[in-house]
Write a protein that holds these residues in place. Structure first.
Motif, PDB file in Angstrom:
ATOM      1  N   THR A 183      29.903  42.002 -61.071  1.00 24.35           N
ATOM      2  CA  THR A 183      30.256  42.936 -60.534  1.00 24.35           C
ATOM      3  C   THR A 183      29.604  44.450 -60.295  1.00 24.35           C
ATOM      4  OG1 THR A 183      31.972  43.819 -60.764  1.00 24.35           O
ATOM      5  CG2 THR A 183      32.461  42.187 -59.400  1.00 24.35           C
ATOM      6  N   THR A 238      26.255  44.150 -60.880  1.00 25.53           N
ATOM      7  CA  THR A 238      25.250  44.117 -60.885  1.00 25.53           C
ATOM      8  C   THR A 238      24.820  44.197 -59.235  1.00 25.53           C
ATOM      9  OG1 THR A 238      24.001  42.470 -62.511  1.00 25.53           O
ATOM     10  CG2 THR A 238      23.145  42.140 -59.999  1.00 25.53           C
ATOM     11  N   ASP A 239      25.842  43.724 -58.960  1.00 21.86           N
ATOM     12  CA  ASP A 239      27.028  44.014 -57.067  1.00 21.86           C
ATOM     13  C   ASP A 239      27.726  43.576 -56.540  1.00 21.86           C
ATOM     14  OD1 ASP A 239      27.414  43.355 -54.228  1.00 21.86           O
ATOM     15  OD2 ASP A 239      25.037  42.468 -53.922  1.00 21.86           O
ATOM     16  N   ASP A 266      29.828  42.668 -54.464  1.00 19.03           N
ATOM     17  CA  ASP A 266      30.258  41.582 -54.014  1.00 19.03           C
ATOM     18  C   ASP A 266      30.751  40.481 -54.514  1.00 19.03           C
ATOM     19  OD1 ASP A 266      30.321  43.103 -51.521  1.00 19.03           O
ATOM     20  OD2 ASP A 266      28.602  42.590 -50.690  1.00 19.03           O
ATOM     21  N   LEU A 267      29.534  40.595 -55.366  1.00 17.85           N
ATOM     22  CA  LEU A 267      29.538  39.278 -56.815  1.00 17.85           C
ATOM     23  C   LEU A 267      31.162  39.538 -57.573  1.00 17.85           C
ATOM     24  CD1 LEU A 267      26.519  39.340 -57.856  1.00 17.85           C
ATOM     25  CD2 LEU A 267      27.033  38.315 -56.262  1.00 17.85           C
ATOM     26  N   LYS A 309      25.979  34.908 -51.464  1.00 20.71           N
ATOM     27  CA  LYS A 309      25.508  34.920 -52.584  1.00 20.71           C
ATOM     28  C   LYS A 309      25.321  34.491 -53.645  1.00 20.71           C
ATOM     29  CE  LYS A 309      25.227  40.274 -51.209  1.00 20.71           C
ATOM     30  NZ  LYS A 309      26.046  42.188 -51.404  1.00 20.71           N
ATOM     31  N   ALA A 320      24.473  33.531 -57.235  1.00 20.85           N
ATOM     32  CA  ALA A 320      24.195  34.408 -58.330  1.00 20.85           C
ATOM     33  C   ALA A 320      23.518  33.603 -59.115  1.00 20.85           C
ATOM     34  CB  ALA A 320      25.854  35.470 -58.828  1.00 20.85           C
ATOM     35  N   GLU A 330      20.464  37.473 -61.160  1.00 16.09           N
ATOM     36  CA  GLU A 330      20.119  37.345 -59.790  1.00 16.09           C
ATOM     37  C   GLU A 330      20.596  36.885 -58.974  1.00 16.09           C
ATOM     38  OE1 GLU A 330      15.193  35.751 -60.782  1.00 16.09           O
ATOM     39  OE2 GLU A 330      16.282  35.252 -62.401  1.00 16.09           O
ATOM     40  N   ILE A 331      20.270  37.777 -57.552  1.00 17.00           N
ATOM     41  CA  ILE A 331      21.399  37.372 -56.176  1.00 17.00           C
ATOM     42  C   ILE A 331      19.991  36.352 -54.903  1.00 17.00           C
ATOM     43  CG2 ILE A 331      22.163  37.951 -54.744  1.00 17.00           C
ATOM     44  CD1 ILE A 331      23.262  40.444 -56.387  1.00 17.00           C
ATOM     45  N   ASP A 355      20.842  35.999 -51.840  1.00 19.40           N
ATOM     46  CA  ASP A 355      21.788  36.483 -51.025  1.00 19.40           C
ATOM     47  C   ASP A 355      20.973  35.358 -49.077  1.00 19.40           C
ATOM     48  OD1 ASP A 355      23.496  35.984 -48.478  1.00 19.40           O
ATOM     49  OD2 ASP A 355      23.151  38.810 -48.481  1.00 19.40           O
TER      50      ASP A 355
END
Length: 166
Positions: free
Chosen positions: A49, A51-52, A54-55, A81, A83, A94-95, A97
């Protein structure tokens, strides 16, 4: 007991190994925990999370020996997404989507690799669906879709997956 390292380390959904470490897949807080297979007392944490946000929730994961991959499922709503993180440094995230390629590509349950591609098992994206997503692991960008419902409309809503390793 992973909660002795961090009280949030609970509620995992799957795991995998790279031969040196075991990894457990987060299902709620975005924290991947890894532990040594030989030194069973060392636990490291990677908070996806950071990094993003949503993860958070994933359903399964796998590795190609260079990266670990976690399979996106549902964060209160299905999401797509994927990951991946470096298994050597356990920091690089890295992601990819998948929903940017096709809005249906979200809500998977399980995944696997054949060594060249990563495959995600279609489960529920608001309804049971049958689009298998495949992405190249080297570049982590090209996404291909196999819609199983074009063969039979009942081929949807799967859980898990495997490869023969060939």
């Amino acid at each position: 007991d992973l909660t002795l390292t961090d009280p949030a380390l609970n509620g995992f959904w799957g795991g995998f190994t790279d031969g040196t470490h075991g990894y457990v897949v987060p299902n709620g807080n975005g924290k991947v925990a890894r532990f040594g297979m030989h030194d069973f007392n060392v636990v490291e944490i990677l908070d996806l999370t950071l990094t993003d946000p949503d993860l958070k929730r994933f359903a399964g994961g796998f590795t190609d020996g260079v990266y670990g991959y976690v399979v996106p499922t549902n964060n209160g709503a299905p999401f797509g997404k994927v990951a991946r993180f470096g298994v050597q440094d356990f920091k690089t995230v890295e992601i990819l989507d998948l929903a940017e390629t096709d809005a249906d590509l979200k809500g998977f349950f399980g995944g696997f690799t054949d060594g060249v591609y990563g495959y995600l098992v279609p489960y529920y994206n608001g309804a049971r669906f049958g689009k298998v997503a495949r992405f190249g692991m080297q570049d982590f960008d090209a996404v291909e879709i196999l819609d199983l419902t074009l063969t039979d409309p009942d081929l949807k809503g799967f859980v898990g997956g495997f490869t023969d390793g060939v």
